[in-house]
Design an enzyme around this catalytic site. Sequence first.
Site, short mmCIF file in Angstrom:
data_model
loop_
_atom_site.label_atom_id
_atom_site.label_comp_id
_atom_site.label_asym_id
_atom_site.label_seq_id
_atom_site.Cartn_x
_atom_site.Cartn_y
_atom_site.Cartn_z
N LYS A 213 0.84 -1.20 0.00
CA LYS A 213 0.00 0.00 0.00
C LYS A 213 0.88 1.26 0.00
O LYS A 213 2.09 1.17 0.27
CB LYS A 213 -0.92 -0.02 1.23
N TYR B 105 16.80 29.43 9.39
CA TYR B 105 15.58 30.14 9.78
C TYR B 105 15.41 30.13 11.29
O TYR B 105 15.64 29.12 11.95
CB TYR B 105 14.35 29.45 9.18
C1 LIG Z 1 -0.38 -2.02 6.80
C2 LIG Z 1 -0.96 -3.31 7.23
C3 LIG Z 1 -0.17 -4.47 7.31
C4 LIG Z 1 1.32 -4.43 7.19
O1 LIG Z 1 1.84 -3.94 8.40
P1 LIG Z 1 3.41 -3.78 8.67
O2 LIG Z 1 3.50 -3.38 10.08
O3 LIG Z 1 3.89 -2.73 7.72
O4 LIG Z 1 4.03 -5.10 8.39
C5 LIG Z 1 -0.80 -5.67 7.57
N1 LIG Z 1 -2.15 -5.72 7.77
C6 LIG Z 1 -2.94 -4.63 7.73
C7 LIG Z 1 -4.39 -4.75 7.98
C8 LIG Z 1 -2.37 -3.38 7.48
O5 LIG Z 1 -3.14 -2.29 7.46
#
Ligand SMILES: *Cc1c(COP(=O)(O)O)cnc(C)c1O
Length: 373
Positions: A50, A266
């Site tokens: 994702k 800054y």
């Molecule tokens: C993002 C996500 C994962 C992966 O999690 P990580 O901690 O990056 O391994 C797995 N299951 C769900 C439902 C998620 O939202």
Amino acid sequence: MTCDDTPNDEQHGELRDGCPALEIDLDAIAANWRLLREKHARKHCAAVIKADGYGLGAARIAPVLQDAGCREFFVAHAEEGAALRPVLGDGARIFILNGFNVAARDIYAESSLIPVLNTIAEIADFIACGGRDCIVHFDTGMTRLGLDPAQTDALLARKDWLGRLNILYWMSHLACADTPDHPLNAKQLGTFRALLARLPEAPATLANSSGIFLGPDYHFDLLRPGYALYGGNPVPGQDNPMRRVVDLQARVLQIHDIDTAKTVGYGATRGVSGGQRIATAAIGYADGYMRSLSNAGYGYFKGNILPVTGRISMDLTTFDVTDLPEGAIVPGDRIELIGAHVSVDQVAAAAGTIGYEILTRLGKRCHRIYRQG
Ligand SMILES: *Cc1c(COP(=O)(O)O)cnc(C)c1O
């Protein structure tokens, strides 16, 4: 401190202008996936890609994981899944974590996307749209997404629905997997097991990256790692078992030899005095080098840790290079911001966040250089 030399210029031949260079080691991502898969008794491991593969480029990462043997991919949105379908072809399952939305029904159908159904309403909509293949997600203690106990009872009462769905997995998600001693882990595991005992027989999935390291009790039928694939440490406080994936380097534009007391950047938040040296490098918060690293982060160059000195600007960051011998760093040199000497997790700690946020913010303005073979 003494450390290895920074990589030589030859390895960075693609970097033509001053933009920060983000190198992504695709072989390391594949190796990380294999390492995680080996932890599962039956070698069942998906990949969570994702947010454009945690900011590193899902379209480049997905085929590499597919070549390594991965057949199941998770993204958050249907649009993300649709973009991946032509990349992955028909042989891969693409799951949509954020559920089913009737307005996107055509996207699901055209790209053969499989929703993770998070509410009774989504299940009803999905069935009304003629959907079959799905994951159903239960909330076992995170209070974010998934059927709550009342909705679970409602689902169990609808034998007709259960007959129409093809449940590929019953799913839940852990809230505290990166804290092995947290009591919520065992509690969620117990709740998930009790649920599975009431539900019709189907495979189950619970563990994210850190969850995999809680042990086989948490593995069920499919692992769902994201962060660890990209080199993040799934076991905070212990040695990182994953291979490093990301190198981030910024080019030095100017060196200041400080002669009299003055301030840097800054807001004049940091004073310097005669004899100090400051290097200005071409990276800033617009590249994802977070402003909270002001006077807190650090880079690395030729065996030296270089503290970020003063505030981070949109396009520029200033480092204290006083510890380097005069002339050891010159305009055109590249400071390591993430790499062999500064990990994503260390940057995150300095920025007051987690490595997930660092990775997903690394900007589009960085040159992405992919290493493979
Ligand atoms: C993002 C996500 C994962 C992966 O999690 P990580 O901690 O990056 O391994 C797995 N299951 C769900 C439902 C998620 O939202």
